[in-house]
Motif scaffolding. Structure first.
Motif: not given
Length: 264
Positions: A163-164, A166
């Motif tokens: 995920k971006s 993250k």
């Protein structure tokens, strides 16, 4: 009455008996590097008592030269130890159960070597040059390694954090690259490998953009005698073996620490 014939255990039998079993060290595949893991860490590399990690080298003054960041179950360390018997290697792993497994595995292999030297079956190496610490490398790397002390840094199949939001937790980032450049000596090599193409490109882009690293291809490294290291990077880890079993791709990217010339 016939005399009973004494049998000797082979080194393989001893090793299988002593080695820890992964089923007793189960833990989640990943850990949050931003969480408080109640870790004890040295205030600086100079206060570390390396003799407790490498007792066979206690009077040599040697310090770790290879560092496996997020070493998992220690496959790379165990593969490289016999190939570079005079090089000290340290694995860093944040997960408590996994780091304990590596510690127990190394201890068992050392005992196996001791039993073999006592007259059972010879094995090729005593694994005195490898050790592990439970540590968060994203926060405490300079607490373990002094400036230009390492010749090799390994990032093998790191958590991709898909995920971006993250991405800031990825082990390769502009901020962390400054620390890697600090502990890696000029000419030293950063080895990265992953089965996630997006993560591979991410690591390549950030390492290429950082002024203290330059890309170096696999062929060049093999010509320099680093072929055994490359082979271990591809095949020695649990993740690498799993990818191979599943017929997946592995993406390798290596970078050399640049020597900076300062004009007076």
């Amino acid at each position: 009455m016939a005399k009973r014939k004494r049998t000797q255990a082979t080194s393989s039998q001893i090793e299988n008996f002593l080695l820890p079993q992964k089923k007793h060290y189960r833990q989640r595949a990943h850990a949050n590097p931003f969480s408080d893991h109640s870790l004890d860490y040295p205030s600086s590399p100079g206060v570390i008592h390396w003799a407790s990690h490498y007792p066979a080298f206690h009077d040599t003054g040697k310090i770790p030269e290879f560092a496996d960041i997020g070493c998992g179950f220690g496959g790379l360390l165990i593969a490289l130890a016999p190939l570079f018997p005079d090089v000290l290697m340290l694995g860093m792993e944040i997960r408590v159960q996994v780091s304990q497994y590596v510690e127990d595995r190394i201890a068992a292999l050392r005992v196996t070597a001791s039993e073999s030297s006592a007259g059972i079956d010879a094995i090729p190496h005593d694994y005195q040059n490898v050790s592990v610490v439970r540590a968060n490398a994203m926060k405490f790397l300079p607490n373990y390694f002094s400036k230009h002390s390492l010749s090799s840094l390994f990032f093998l199949f790191p958590d991709p954090h898909f995920k971006s939001r993250k991405h800031k937790a990825r082990i390769i980032s502009p901020t962390l690259l400054a620390e890697y450049a600090f502990v890696l000596r000029p000419g030293g090599i950063v080895y990265t490998i992953t089965d996630v193409k997006d993560l591979h490109e991410w690591m390549k882009v950030h390492l290429t953009a950082f002024p203290l690293f330059e890309p170096v291809d696999e062929e060049t490294l093999r010509k320099e005698g680093k072929g055994p290291i490359i082979d271990a990077v591809y095949t020695s880890t649990e993740e690498g073996k799993k990818v191979q079993r599943n017929g997946g791709d592995k993406w390798l990217a290596c970078f050399r620490r640049v020597q900076v010339s300062r004009n007076s």
